[in-house]
Design a protein around this motif. Structure first.
Motif, PDB file in Angstrom:
ATOM      1  N   TYR A  31      60.035  36.099  34.815  1.00 42.31           N
ATOM      2  CA  TYR A  31      58.683  35.997  35.370  1.00 42.31           C
ATOM      3  C   TYR A  31      58.296  34.548  35.672  1.00 42.31           C
ATOM      4  O   TYR A  31      58.506  33.655  34.854  1.00 42.31           O
ATOM      5  CB  TYR A  31      57.676  36.582  34.385  1.00 42.31           C
ATOM      6  N   LEU A  32      57.735  34.340  36.849  1.00 36.53           N
ATOM      7  CA  LEU A  32      57.267  33.003  37.211  1.00 36.53           C
ATOM      8  C   LEU A  32      55.743  32.955  37.336  1.00 36.53           C
ATOM      9  O   LEU A  32      55.077  32.169  36.688  1.00 36.53           O
ATOM     10  CB  LEU A  32      57.901  32.573  38.542  1.00 36.53           C
ATOM     11  N   SER A  33      55.212  33.821  38.200  1.00 36.61           N
ATOM     12  CA  SER A  33      53.758  33.823  38.396  1.00 36.61           C
ATOM     13  C   SER A  33      53.337  35.135  39.032  1.00 36.61           C
ATOM     14  O   SER A  33      54.180  35.950  39.416  1.00 36.61           O
ATOM     15  CB  SER A  33      53.349  32.663  39.304  1.00 36.61           C
ATOM     16  N   SER A  34      52.041  35.347  39.159  1.00 39.20           N
ATOM     17  CA  SER A  34      51.585  36.571  39.795  1.00 39.20           C
ATOM     18  C   SER A  34      50.200  36.377  40.385  1.00 39.20           C
ATOM     19  O   SER A  34      49.457  35.478  39.976  1.00 39.20           O
ATOM     20  CB  SER A  34      51.567  37.711  38.777  1.00 39.20           C
ATOM     21  N   ARG A  35      49.873  37.222  41.334  1.00 34.82           N
ATOM     22  CA  ARG A  35      48.561  37.163  41.951  1.00 34.82           C
ATOM     23  C   ARG A  35      48.046  38.571  42.182  1.00 34.82           C
ATOM     24  O   ARG A  35      48.806  39.503  42.428  1.00 34.82           O
ATOM     25  CB  ARG A  35      48.633  36.430  43.287  1.00 34.82           C
ATOM     26  N   LEU A  36      46.733  38.671  42.132  1.00 36.40           N
ATOM     27  CA  LEU A  36      46.087  39.962  42.361  1.00 36.40           C
ATOM     28  C   LEU A  36      45.241  39.871  43.618  1.00 36.40           C
ATOM     29  O   LEU A  36      44.464  38.915  43.784  1.00 36.40           O
ATOM     30  CB  LEU A  36      45.206  40.289  41.152  1.00 36.40           C
ATOM     31  N   HIS A  37      45.383  40.844  44.494  1.00 30.72           N
ATOM     32  CA  HIS A  37      44.526  40.856  45.683  1.00 30.72           C
ATOM     33  C   HIS A  37      44.257  42.303  46.089  1.00 30.72           C
ATOM     34  O   HIS A  37      45.176  43.043  46.421  1.00 30.72           O
ATOM     35  CB  HIS A  37      45.183  40.096  46.831  1.00 30.72           C
ATOM     36  N   GLU A  38      42.991  42.664  46.000  1.00 27.73           N
ATOM     37  CA  GLU A  38      42.605  44.042  46.302  1.00 27.73           C
ATOM     38  C   GLU A  38      43.485  45.029  45.522  1.00 27.73           C
ATOM     39  O   GLU A  38      43.522  44.959  44.303  1.00 27.73           O
ATOM     40  CB  GLU A  38      42.669  44.282  47.809  1.00 27.73           C
ATOM     41  N   SER A  39      44.171  45.881  46.242  1.00 27.67           N
ATOM     42  CA  SER A  39      44.990  46.863  45.539  1.00 27.67           C
ATOM     43  C   SER A  39      46.406  46.368  45.253  1.00 27.67           C
ATOM     44  O   SER A  39      47.232  47.141  44.769  1.00 27.67           O
ATOM     45  CB  SER A  39      45.083  48.146  46.366  1.00 27.67           C
ATOM     46  N   PHE A  40      46.648  45.111  45.551  1.00 28.06           N
ATOM     47  CA  PHE A  40      48.011  44.603  45.411  1.00 28.06           C
ATOM     48  C   PHE A  40      48.173  43.664  44.237  1.00 28.06           C
ATOM     49  O   PHE A  40      47.299  42.846  43.951  1.00 28.06           O
ATOM     50  CB  PHE A  40      48.423  43.872  46.693  1.00 28.06           C
ATOM     51  N   PHE A  41      49.289  43.797  43.604  1.00 26.27           N
ATOM     52  CA  PHE A  41      49.648  42.856  42.553  1.00 26.27           C
ATOM     53  C   PHE A  41      51.032  42.323  42.894  1.00 26.27           C
ATOM     54  O   PHE A  41      52.002  43.086  43.036  1.00 26.27           O
ATOM     55  CB  PHE A  41      49.673  43.559  41.191  1.00 26.27           C
ATOM     56  N   LEU A  42      51.076  41.006  43.085  1.00 25.56           N
ATOM     57  CA  LEU A  42      52.293  40.374  43.570  1.00 25.56           C
ATOM     58  C   LEU A  42      52.916  39.550  42.454  1.00 25.56           C
ATOM     59  O   LEU A  42      52.248  38.740  41.823  1.00 25.56           O
ATOM     60  CB  LEU A  42      51.946  39.473  44.750  1.00 25.56           C
ATOM     61  N   ILE A  43      54.186  39.748  42.228  1.00 25.82           N
ATOM     62  CA  ILE A  43      54.869  39.045  41.140  1.00 25.82           C
ATOM     63  C   ILE A  43      55.993  38.175  41.693  1.00 25.82           C
ATOM     64  O   ILE A  43      56.821  38.651  42.478  1.00 25.82           O
ATOM     65  CB  ILE A  43      55.491  40.035  40.135  1.00 25.82           C
ATOM     66  N   LYS A  44      55.966  36.905  41.288  1.00 28.04           N
ATOM     67  CA  LYS A  44      57.050  35.988  41.670  1.00 28.04           C
ATOM     68  C   LYS A  44      58.046  35.899  40.517  1.00 28.04           C
ATOM     69  O   LYS A  44      57.651  35.740  39.349  1.00 28.04           O
ATOM     70  CB  LYS A  44      56.488  34.597  41.965  1.00 28.04           C
ATOM     71  N   LEU A  45      59.325  36.020  40.853  1.00 30.79           N
ATOM     72  CA  LEU A  45      60.365  36.030  39.829  1.00 30.79           C
ATOM     73  C   LEU A  45      61.467  35.040  40.162  1.00 30.79           C
ATOM     74  O   LEU A  45      61.549  34.547  41.291  1.00 30.79           O
ATOM     75  CB  LEU A  45      60.981  37.432  39.757  1.00 30.79           C
ATOM     76  N   LEU A  46      62.315  34.784  39.194  1.00 26.53           N
ATOM     77  CA  LEU A  46      63.522  34.026  39.483  1.00 26.53           C
ATOM     78  C   LEU A  46      64.342  34.830  40.485  1.00 26.53           C
ATOM     79  O   LEU A  46      64.357  36.066  40.422  1.00 26.53           O
ATOM     80  CB  LEU A  46      64.329  33.811  38.190  1.00 26.53           C
ATOM     81  N   PRO A  47      64.995  34.126  41.419  1.00 30.54           N
ATOM     82  CA  PRO A  47      65.737  34.814  42.486  1.00 30.54           C
ATOM     83  C   PRO A  47      66.692  35.863  41.933  1.00 30.54           C
ATOM     84  O   PRO A  47      67.307  35.680  40.882  1.00 30.54           O
ATOM     85  CB  PRO A  47      66.519  33.667  43.149  1.00 30.54           C
ATOM     86  N   GLY A  48      66.759  36.985  42.626  1.00 31.55           N
ATOM     87  CA  GLY A  48      67.703  38.034  42.266  1.00 31.55           C
ATOM     88  C   GLY A  48      67.106  39.142  41.428  1.00 31.55           C
ATOM     89  O   GLY A  48      67.709  40.201  41.270  1.00 31.55           O
ATOM     90  N   ASN A  49      65.914  38.939  40.902  1.00 28.60           N
ATOM     91  CA  ASN A  49      65.335  39.921  39.987  1.00 28.60           C
ATOM     92  C   ASN A  49      64.372  40.916  40.624  1.00 28.60           C
ATOM     93  O   ASN A  49      63.958  41.875  39.983  1.00 28.60           O
ATOM     94  CB  ASN A  49      64.624  39.199  38.840  1.00 28.60           C
ATOM     95  N   GLY A  50      64.027  40.683  41.871  1.00 27.83           N
ATOM     96  CA  GLY A  50      63.037  41.536  42.525  1.00 27.83           C
ATOM     97  C   GLY A  50      63.369  43.013  42.521  1.00 27.83           C
ATOM     98  O   GLY A  50      62.595  43.827  41.999  1.00 27.83           O
TER      99      GLY A  50
END
Lengths: 150, 150
Positions: A84-103
DNA sequence: TTATATTTTGGATAATTATACAAAGAAAAA
DNA sequence: TTTTTCTTTGTATAATTATCCAAAATATAA
């Protein structure tokens, strides 16, 4: 939220002890200073999809619905913890940033949880987009997933 | 044996219909001319280790304990059907002759059933030896397995 | 903030399930 | 066969679980 914590505690309890009555869950929760009635536990059991499993040795025992789901959650927790690196919330979306390859793995694991608030999720190399039913559900999802990171 | 057939019917019913009350099982069995009370169904449910699973869409539904077991039984039935040659019963032992190569698979599948009467089973290339708890249990096992062949 | 809507909860109880006990049935022994 | 033992079942009921309703808590809107 009080409810989510309680449900988490219930899950832990049924894994830890051999429980065959909801009243026992009530008692054990009280020891953790969580006050509820059997009625609420019944609702929680339903939401968590716990089952009262006839034990092989006679008797009964509350249990997680399927080991699958449990394993998925374990893996997700582990992966999130590691990548896990970071995340953001926008309306109905939750976006997660990860180390490459983990998506992809994380997206797949999230799907396996079959959380009703989650409409779906998809992942590319280092990003996962979780689509919730609505903004409020998204907040719930955020809370739940961030909980796993810590 | 009457009991075994009834339990088999119950398994079939809960796969076929969405049942959330034991009384409904009683009714459906009656349509098959099997007369029992809820008390007996409760005992059967326990023995079969069926669970009342909170359904994803709210509500409840009786369900097999794990798909695993179900799949094991299906596979076993299919394999027995294809590869069964003959069998013999002696004391606590039930010996099955199969087409060459099928022994290990069948032994493994039998183990997966986790039938309480079965102490264990082992297979070489074309033979499986099922060890029951005692001679009476062995008869039960024989009945159950031969049932699958037909 | 206050008002309004939504969610969560407990109390009481309905609904459902599990079991004690006795009787009936089936198997084993004599 | 008859007797004895073990298993299965139903009846009645105890035990447990689910849910109705109203109140409380929480979130959202104004």
């Amino acid at each position: 939220m009080r409810k989510f914590e309680r449900q988490k505690a219930i899950r832990k309890l049924i894994q830890q002890y051999s429980i065959d009555r909801q009243e026992d869950i009530v008692k054990l929760l009280q020891e953790q200073a969580i006050k509820v009635t059997q009625a609420t536990v019944s609702r929680d059991v339903k939401e968590l999809q716990l089952v009262k499993l006839p034990a092989p040795n006679g008797g009964y025992q509350y249990s997680l619905p399927a080991e699958k789901k449990l394993n998925a959650e374990k893996k997700l927790k582990k992966t999130l913890h590691d990548a896990y690196l970071s995340s953001r919330l926008h309306e109905s979306f939750f976006l997660i940033k990860l180390l490459p390859g983990n998506g992809p793995a994380v997206a797949s694991l999230i799907d396996q949880l079959k959380v009703k608030e989650i409409f779906g999720s998809l992942g590319d190399d280092d990003t996962v987009l979780v689509i919730a039913q609505d903004p409020r559900a998204a907040k719930e999802v955020q809370r739940m997933l961030l909980e796993m990171v810590s």
